[in-house]
Scaffold this motif. Structure first.
Motif, PDB file in Angstrom:
ATOM      1  N   PRO A 195       4.652 113.752  20.150  1.00  0.00           N
ATOM      2  CA  PRO A 195       5.118 113.682  18.751  1.00  0.00           C
ATOM      3  C   PRO A 195       6.614 113.404  18.627  1.00  0.00           C
ATOM      4  N   TYR A 196       7.355 113.672  19.711  1.00  0.00           N
ATOM      5  CA  TYR A 196       8.801 113.412  19.692  1.00  0.00           C
ATOM      6  C   TYR A 196       9.085 111.941  19.418  1.00  0.00           C
ATOM      7  N   TYR A 197       8.344 111.064  20.040  1.00  0.00           N
ATOM      8  CA  TYR A 197       8.566 109.634  19.862  1.00  0.00           C
ATOM      9  C   TYR A 197       8.078 109.174  18.486  1.00  0.00           C
ATOM     10  N   ALA A 198       7.014 109.775  17.999  1.00  0.00           N
ATOM     11  CA  ALA A 198       6.544 109.436  16.656  1.00  0.00           C
ATOM     12  C   ALA A 198       7.606 109.784  15.614  1.00  0.00           C
ATOM     13  N   GLU A 199       8.222 110.944  15.757  1.00  0.00           N
ATOM     14  CA  GLU A 199       9.290 111.343  14.835  1.00  0.00           C
ATOM     15  C   GLU A 199      10.489 110.407  14.961  1.00  0.00           C
ATOM     16  N   MET A 200      10.772 109.969  16.190  1.00  0.00           N
ATOM     17  CA  MET A 200      11.894 109.070  16.411  1.00  0.00           C
ATOM     18  C   MET A 200      11.685 107.734  15.682  1.00  0.00           C
ATOM     19  N   PHE A 201      10.498 107.172  15.819  1.00  0.00           N
ATOM     20  CA  PHE A 201      10.230 105.895  15.153  1.00  0.00           C
ATOM     21  C   PHE A 201      10.128 106.079  13.647  1.00  0.00           C
ATOM     22  N   TRP A 202       9.551 107.193  13.212  1.00  0.00           N
ATOM     23  CA  TRP A 202       9.479 107.448  11.779  1.00  0.00           C
ATOM     24  C   TRP A 202      10.872 107.575  11.188  1.00  0.00           C
ATOM     25  N   VAL A 259      10.296  97.558  23.534  1.00  0.00           N
ATOM     26  CA  VAL A 259       9.212  96.610  23.250  1.00  0.00           C
ATOM     27  C   VAL A 259       8.418  97.057  22.029  1.00  0.00           C
ATOM     28  N   LEU A 260       8.149  98.347  21.932  1.00  0.00           N
ATOM     29  CA  LEU A 260       7.404  98.850  20.775  1.00  0.00           C
ATOM     30  C   LEU A 260       8.185  98.639  19.484  1.00  0.00           C
ATOM     31  N   LEU A 261       9.493  98.861  19.523  1.00  0.00           N
ATOM     32  CA  LEU A 261      10.328  98.598  18.346  1.00  0.00           C
ATOM     33  C   LEU A 261      10.286  97.126  17.974  1.00  0.00           C
ATOM     34  N   LEU A 262      10.348  96.251  18.974  1.00  0.00           N
ATOM     35  CA  LEU A 262      10.303  94.810  18.711  1.00  0.00           C
ATOM     36  C   LEU A 262       8.970  94.412  18.094  1.00  0.00           C
ATOM     37  N   ILE A 263       7.865  94.936  18.631  1.00  0.00           N
ATOM     38  CA  ILE A 263       6.544  94.607  18.099  1.00  0.00           C
ATOM     39  C   ILE A 263       6.427  95.061  16.642  1.00  0.00           C
ATOM     40  N   ALA A 264       6.894  96.270  16.361  1.00  0.00           N
ATOM     41  CA  ALA A 264       6.814  96.782  14.994  1.00  0.00           C
ATOM     42  C   ALA A 264       7.627  95.923  14.031  1.00  0.00           C
ATOM     43  N   LEU A 265       8.822  95.522  14.440  1.00  0.00           N
ATOM     44  CA  LEU A 265       9.663  94.692  13.572  1.00  0.00           C
ATOM     45  C   LEU A 265       9.051  93.310  13.367  1.00  0.00           C
ATOM     46  N   VAL A 266       8.465  92.740  14.427  1.00  0.00           N
ATOM     47  CA  VAL A 266       7.831  91.428  14.290  1.00  0.00           C
ATOM     48  C   VAL A 266       6.673  91.495  13.304  1.00  0.00           C
ATOM     49  N   LEU A 267       5.858  92.530  13.399  1.00  0.00           N
ATOM     50  CA  LEU A 267       4.729  92.680  12.476  1.00  0.00           C
ATOM     51  C   LEU A 267       5.219  92.827  11.039  1.00  0.00           C
ATOM     52  N   ILE A 268       6.284  93.592  10.835  1.00  0.00           N
ATOM     53  CA  ILE A 268       6.826  93.780   9.490  1.00  0.00           C
ATOM     54  C   ILE A 268       7.388  92.478   8.948  1.00  0.00           C
ATOM     55  N   VAL A 269       8.122  91.752   9.785  1.00  0.00           N
ATOM     56  CA  VAL A 269       8.725  90.494   9.338  1.00  0.00           C
ATOM     57  C   VAL A 269       7.648  89.455   9.033  1.00  0.00           C
ATOM     58  N   VAL A 270       6.635  89.357   9.892  1.00  0.00           N
ATOM     59  CA  VAL A 270       5.562  88.388   9.657  1.00  0.00           C
ATOM     60  C   VAL A 270       4.820  88.717   8.365  1.00  0.00           C
ATOM     61  N   GLY A 271       4.515  89.994   8.151  1.00  0.00           N
ATOM     62  CA  GLY A 271       3.849  90.387   6.912  1.00  0.00           C
ATOM     63  C   GLY A 271       4.699  90.108   5.687  1.00  0.00           C
ATOM     64  N   SER A 272       6.002  90.362   5.796  1.00  0.00           N
ATOM     65  CA  SER A 272       6.895  90.098   4.663  1.00  0.00           C
ATOM     66  C   SER A 272       7.018  88.607   4.389  1.00  0.00           C
ATOM     67  N   ASN A 273       7.066  87.805   5.456  1.00  0.00           N
ATOM     68  CA  ASN A 273       7.121  86.348   5.262  1.00  0.00           C
ATOM     69  C   ASN A 273       5.869  85.840   4.566  1.00  0.00           C
ATOM     70  N   ALA A 274       4.717  86.400   4.915  1.00  0.00           N
ATOM     71  CA  ALA A 274       3.484  86.007   4.234  1.00  0.00           C
ATOM     72  C   ALA A 274       3.556  86.353   2.758  1.00  0.00           C
ATOM     73  N   LEU A 275       4.149  87.505   2.442  1.00  0.00           N
ATOM     74  CA  LEU A 275       4.302  87.898   1.040  1.00  0.00           C
ATOM     75  C   LEU A 275       5.232  86.942   0.305  1.00  0.00           C
ATOM     76  N   ILE A 276       6.320  86.531   0.966  1.00  0.00           N
ATOM     77  CA  ILE A 276       7.267  85.611   0.342  1.00  0.00           C
ATOM     78  C   ILE A 276       6.622  84.252   0.093  1.00  0.00           C
ATOM     79  N   GLU A 277       5.888  83.746   1.072  1.00  0.00           N
ATOM     80  CA  GLU A 277       5.226  82.450   0.900  1.00  0.00           C
ATOM     81  C   GLU A 277       4.207  82.503  -0.236  1.00  0.00           C
ATOM     82  N   ARG A 278       3.477  83.597  -0.322  1.00  0.00           N
ATOM     83  CA  ARG A 278       2.521  83.716  -1.420  1.00  0.00           C
ATOM     84  C   ARG A 278       3.230  83.765  -2.760  1.00  0.00           C
ATOM     85  N   ARG A 279       4.419  84.406  -2.785  1.00  0.00           N
ATOM     86  CA  ARG A 279       5.199  84.457  -4.007  1.00  0.00           C
ATOM     87  C   ARG A 279       5.647  83.065  -4.428  1.00  0.00           C
TER      88      ARG A 279
END
Length: 293
Positions: A67-74, A267-287
């Motif tokens: 849980p220490y790492y979960a709190e860190m990422f949260w 690597v986990l931080l990078l994966i999370a940021l890539v997923l967030i950025v890709v999802g946000s880009n999809a939202l922008i394109e739809r907008r």
């Protein structure tokens, strides 16, 4: 027909030859180090045996089970999200006012806005550390003088201090992204709405905001990504006890020397940021598609 095919083939080869140096540089400084980091995250490590090049999932299992790492990422994403919200609340009006300015005032205030980018992030953060200080810091004295607080507020080594410092450092990115979107907005549309009886608040809410929302979302992506991966500001303001993902990876690499675990965190931080950025880009394109449909 054959001449056209030959011409297209020649243009393709010319384009590839021009792009090859940039592609080689990108591969050498981005792709290869990332691939090596991913491979390192699956290696084993021991205090006495060091790094062993074996394929194991121990580091990833430890991150997901503890849980220490979960709190860190949260904490990392919570601080980044709050900093993004603050930059949006204050940066959008700043960009709108900047866009309405005329003459030399626009250039002057633009320089003031991008000023933080001209100063080292370490120097900016140390400046905030001096402002926060302790109970007798300048920030507390000013807030108490204005009557906004009755007793000193702790800023150093808190998430509040990290959010404030990060929002200040990232504000130019939000302002510039929104200002760029405002450049495509025809001011005559606002004048037409005012002439038809709409008040200023209605014009901003019904005309300006919908058209600059892609710029706001683009700025939010930039601010969130940079805030979530920031190191200097969380390290100085948050200290060693209030860690985020970037400072955790740093400690694993240079303090405990557990490089595989630090690589897994990175690597986990990078994966999370890539997923967030890709999802946000999809939202922008739809907008954009909804705007020009």
């Amino acid at each position: 027909m054959s001449a056209m095919v030959a011409s297209n083939s020649s243009d393709t080869r010319a384009g590839l030859s021009l792009a090859l140096p940039a592609l080689m540089l990108f591969t050498g400084v981005v792709v290869i180090p990332l691939a090596m980091t991913v491979m390192l995250s699956f290696h084993d490590w021991g205090q006495y045996k060091g790094i062993e090049p074996v394929f194991i999932l121990k580091n990833w299992i430890e991150i997901f089970d503890d849980p220490y790492y979960a709190e860190m990422f949260w904490r990392t994403f919570r601080v980044a999200l709050l900093a993004t919200l603050i930059t949006a609340v204050f940066g959008v009006p700043e960009a709108y006012i900047l866009n309405r300015m005329q003459g030399p005032w626009k250039g002057l205030f633009l320089l003031v806005i991008i000023g933080p980018l001209l100063i080292s992030v370490v120097a900016r953060t140390l400046g905030w550390a001096l402002l926060f200080g302790g109970n007798n810091g300048l920030a507390n004295k000013l807030l108490m003088t204005l009557g906004l607080i009755n007793s000193p507020v702790r800023f150093m080594f808190t998430e509040t201090g990290m959010v404030i410092a990060l929002a200040h450092a990232m504000m130019p990115f939000m302002v510039l992204a929104v200002w760029t979107a405002l450049q495509r907005l025809d001011p005559q549309i606002e004048n037409a709405a005012l002439s038809l009886g709409a008040n200023s608040l209605t014009v901003v809410r019904r005309i300006v905001l919908p058209q600059i929302m892609p710029g706001v979302l683009s700025g939010a992506i930039i601010v969130f990504s940079l805030s979530a991966s920031a190191f200097a500001t969380p390290a100085i303001i948050g200290g060693r006890r209030l860690k985020v993902a970037a400072t955790l990876a740093y400690d694993e690499f240079l303090n405990t020397l557990n490089w595989p675990l630090g690589a897994a965190v990175a690597v986990l931080l990078l994966i999370a940021l890539v997923l967030i950025v890709v999802g946000s880009n999809a939202l922008i394109e739809r907008r954009y598609q909804e705007m020009f449909r």
